[in-house]
Design a protein around this motif. Structure first.
Motif, PDB file in Angstrom:
ATOM      1  N   SER A  35     -45.680  -2.803 -45.180  1.00 49.49           N
ATOM      2  CA  SER A  35     -45.801  -4.378 -44.524  1.00 49.49           C
ATOM      3  C   SER A  35     -45.002  -5.347 -45.464  1.00 49.49           C
ATOM      4  N   HIS A  36     -44.230  -4.763 -46.482  1.00 52.40           N
ATOM      5  CA  HIS A  36     -43.650  -5.930 -47.334  1.00 52.40           C
ATOM      6  C   HIS A  36     -42.776  -6.893 -46.340  1.00 52.40           C
ATOM      7  N   PRO A  37     -42.418  -8.025 -46.643  1.00 49.67           N
ATOM      8  CA  PRO A  37     -41.784  -8.854 -46.063  1.00 49.67           C
ATOM      9  C   PRO A  37     -40.274  -8.289 -45.978  1.00 49.67           C
ATOM     10  N   ASP A  38     -39.997  -7.736 -46.909  1.00 52.22           N
ATOM     11  CA  ASP A  38     -38.402  -7.262 -47.167  1.00 52.22           C
ATOM     12  C   ASP A  38     -37.972  -6.002 -46.167  1.00 52.22           C
ATOM     13  N   ILE A  39     -39.223  -5.395 -45.766  1.00 57.77           N
ATOM     14  CA  ILE A  39     -39.109  -4.180 -44.952  1.00 57.77           C
ATOM     15  C   ILE A  39     -39.556  -4.366 -43.753  1.00 57.77           C
ATOM     16  N   ASP A  40     -40.685  -5.246 -43.433  1.00 55.65           N
ATOM     17  CA  ASP A  40     -41.158  -5.797 -42.017  1.00 55.65           C
ATOM     18  C   ASP A  40     -40.413  -7.055 -41.598  1.00 55.65           C
ATOM     19  N   ALA A  41     -39.554  -7.068 -40.795  1.00 54.57           N
ATOM     20  CA  ALA A  41     -39.044  -8.306 -40.433  1.00 54.57           C
ATOM     21  C   ALA A  41     -39.868  -9.216 -39.301  1.00 54.57           C
ATOM     22  N   ARG A  48     -49.601 -10.953 -43.426  1.00 57.97           N
ATOM     23  CA  ARG A  48     -50.487  -9.668 -43.579  1.00 57.97           C
ATOM     24  C   ARG A  48     -50.263  -9.100 -45.014  1.00 57.97           C
ATOM     25  N   MET A  49     -49.213  -9.378 -45.685  1.00 57.99           N
ATOM     26  CA  MET A  49     -48.908  -8.878 -46.899  1.00 57.99           C
ATOM     27  C   MET A  49     -49.985  -9.836 -47.992  1.00 57.99           C
ATOM     28  N   VAL A  50     -49.979 -10.820 -47.806  1.00 57.71           N
ATOM     29  CA  VAL A  50     -50.989 -11.626 -48.383  1.00 57.71           C
ATOM     30  C   VAL A  50     -52.381 -11.436 -48.338  1.00 57.71           C
ATOM     31  N   ARG A  51     -52.767 -10.819 -46.863  1.00 55.16           N
ATOM     32  CA  ARG A  51     -54.200 -10.420 -46.792  1.00 55.16           C
ATOM     33  C   ARG A  51     -54.325  -8.946 -47.500  1.00 55.16           C
TER      34      ARG A  51
END
Length: 92
Positions: A35-41, A48-51
């Motif tokens: 779910s990391h923003p660098d992976i999931d565009a 989601r990552m914050v949650r």
């Protein structure tokens, strides 16, 4: 330190309440990697990552986990006791 979650951290991480610290950490790492923003565009990836991070921070700390569980008990399941109208009785 983030505010306490209003959502169920177990549901966010996809683990049962009986999950061990190792199981919680393993699932957190799996979700964080995917779910990391660098992976999931996708635009919602950051939220989601914050949650996921907040849920893990809460469950990784035994004191915070115990406090959350005390304030958020599991709902009662199963059939109602005979003669029980759902109202609180005097004796327990």
């Amino acid at each position: 330190m983030p505010a306490e979650l209003s959502e169920d951290p177990y549901a966010i991480l996809g683990v049962p309440r009986t999950a061990s610290a190792a199981e919680i950490k393993e699932q957190y790492r799996r979700l964080a990697k995917a779910s990391h923003p660098d992976i999931d565009a996708r635009p919602e990836a950051m939220a989601r990552m914050v949650r996921i991070n907040h849920a893990y921070e809460l469950l990784a700390d035994p004191l915070r986990r115990a406090r959350w569980e005390a304030l958020n008990p599991l709902p009662r399941t199963g059939p109602a006791r005979p003669g029980s109208s759902g109202a609180a009785s005097g004796a327990r």
